[in-house]
Design a protein around this motif. Structure first.
Motif, PDB file in Angstrom:
ATOM      1  N   GLN A  38       0.867  -1.182   0.000  1.00 40.30           N
ATOM      2  CA  GLN A  38       0.000   0.000   0.000  1.00 40.30           C
ATOM      3  C   GLN A  38       0.898   1.225   0.000  1.00 40.30           C
ATOM      4  O   GLN A  38       1.113   1.873   1.022  1.00 40.30           O
ATOM      5  CB  GLN A  38      -0.919  -0.003   1.221  1.00 40.30           C
ATOM      6  CG  GLN A  38      -1.890  -1.166   1.238  1.00 40.30           C
ATOM      7  CD  GLN A  38      -2.764  -1.161   2.470  1.00 40.30           C
ATOM      8  OE1 GLN A  38      -2.581  -0.378   3.385  1.00 40.30           O
ATOM      9  NE2 GLN A  38      -3.734  -2.055   2.496  1.00 40.30           N
ATOM     10  N   ALA A  39       1.442   1.553  -1.154  1.00 47.47           N
ATOM     11  CA  ALA A  39       2.428   2.630  -1.277  1.00 47.47           C
ATOM     12  C   ALA A  39       1.906   3.964  -0.753  1.00 47.47           C
ATOM     13  O   ALA A  39       2.674   4.759  -0.207  1.00 47.47           O
ATOM     14  CB  ALA A  39       2.873   2.764  -2.730  1.00 47.47           C
ATOM     15  N   ALA A  40       0.623   4.216  -0.876  1.00 43.95           N
ATOM     16  CA  ALA A  40       0.055   5.482  -0.410  1.00 43.95           C
ATOM     17  C   ALA A  40       0.139   5.627   1.108  1.00 43.95           C
ATOM     18  O   ALA A  40       0.150   6.743   1.622  1.00 43.95           O
ATOM     19  CB  ALA A  40      -1.398   5.604  -0.862  1.00 43.95           C
ATOM     20  N   ARG A  41       0.221   4.510   1.826  1.00 45.95           N
ATOM     21  CA  ARG A  41       0.287   4.552   3.293  1.00 45.95           C
ATOM     22  C   ARG A  41       1.714   4.543   3.822  1.00 45.95           C
ATOM     23  O   ARG A  41       1.926   4.668   5.018  1.00 45.95           O
ATOM     24  CB  ARG A  41      -0.461   3.369   3.879  1.00 45.95           C
ATOM     25  CG  ARG A  41      -1.962   3.444   3.600  1.00 45.95           C
ATOM     26  CD  ARG A  41      -2.698   2.363   4.310  1.00 45.95           C
ATOM     27  NE  ARG A  41      -2.587   2.552   5.742  1.00 45.95           N
ATOM     28  CZ  ARG A  41      -2.950   1.664   6.640  1.00 45.95           C
ATOM     29  NH1 ARG A  41      -3.457   0.523   6.266  1.00 45.95           N
ATOM     30  NH2 ARG A  41      -2.819   1.906   7.924  1.00 45.95           N
ATOM     31  N   GLU A  42       2.693   4.389   2.946  1.00 43.35           N
ATOM     32  CA  GLU A  42       4.086   4.316   3.378  1.00 43.35           C
ATOM     33  C   GLU A  42       4.608   5.691   3.757  1.00 43.35           C
ATOM     34  O   GLU A  42       4.310   6.687   3.113  1.00 43.35           O
ATOM     35  CB  GLU A  42       4.953   3.726   2.271  1.00 43.35           C
ATOM     36  CG  GLU A  42       4.637   2.277   2.005  1.00 43.35           C
ATOM     37  CD  GLU A  42       5.401   1.718   0.820  1.00 43.35           C
ATOM     38  OE1 GLU A  42       6.274   2.415   0.276  1.00 43.35           O
ATOM     39  OE2 GLU A  42       5.105   0.580   0.445  1.00 43.35           O
ATOM     40  N   LEU A  43       5.392   5.712   4.807  1.00 46.11           N
ATOM     41  CA  LEU A  43       6.016   6.940   5.268  1.00 46.11           C
ATOM     42  C   LEU A  43       7.527   6.793   5.155  1.00 46.11           C
ATOM     43  O   LEU A  43       8.065   5.715   5.381  1.00 46.11           O
ATOM     44  CB  LEU A  43       5.659   7.211   6.731  1.00 46.11           C
ATOM     45  CG  LEU A  43       4.177   7.325   7.074  1.00 46.11           C
ATOM     46  CD1 LEU A  43       3.994   7.446   8.573  1.00 46.11           C
ATOM     47  CD2 LEU A  43       3.583   8.522   6.367  1.00 46.11           C
ATOM     48  N   CYS A  44       8.192   7.869   4.822  1.00 46.16           N
ATOM     49  CA  CYS A  44       9.650   7.873   4.773  1.00 46.16           C
ATOM     50  C   CYS A  44      10.156   8.734   5.922  1.00 46.16           C
ATOM     51  O   CYS A  44       9.723   9.881   6.084  1.00 46.16           O
ATOM     52  CB  CYS A  44      10.153   8.424   3.454  1.00 46.16           C
ATOM     53  SG  CYS A  44       9.776   7.356   2.065  1.00 46.16           S
TER      54      CYS A  44
END
Length: 113
Positions: A38-44
């Motif tokens: 779920q790339a939209a939920r990933e945080l850096c």
């Protein structure tokens, strides 16, 4: 056995030569992870995350380390999803405070490896 996609990802992650090894971004974009990512939920993170697990004077054995890492992951997951209604954090983890020495040291210090 494992799927060809799983073996492909594993093989690219286990390359001995670091120049041939897959990067984190490449691994996350691999076809094997497509169904669950779920790339939209990933945080850096802006900087490396630190875990103050050695500073509390608790014996750092294998079981304590496993529990502390799990507590940290759940704590960060809970704080990053605090506005989400579909949060999937176990109730025990929801009350734990990984940064507090009293919450995890009492139950972990009695176990040893």
């Amino acid at each position: 056995g494992a799927s060809p996609a799983a073996l492909s990802l594993l093989g690219s992650m286990l390359q001995f030569n670091p120049r041939r090894r897959v990067t984190v971004e490449e691994a996350l974009s691999h076809e094997f992870l497509t169904p669950v990512r779920q790339a939209a939920r990933e945080l850096c993170a802006d900087s490396p995350l630190t875990m103050d697990i050695e500073a509390e004077g608790v014996e750092l054995n294998k079981e304590t380390l496993k529990k502390r890492i799990c507590d940290e992951v759940l704590w960060y997951n809970r704080t990053s999803n605090s506005s989400s209604k579909d949060q999937n954090v176990p109730s025990e983890a929801a009350t734990s405070q990984p940064h507090s020495s009293s919450s995890s040291s009492s139950s972990s210090s009695s176990s040893s490896s």
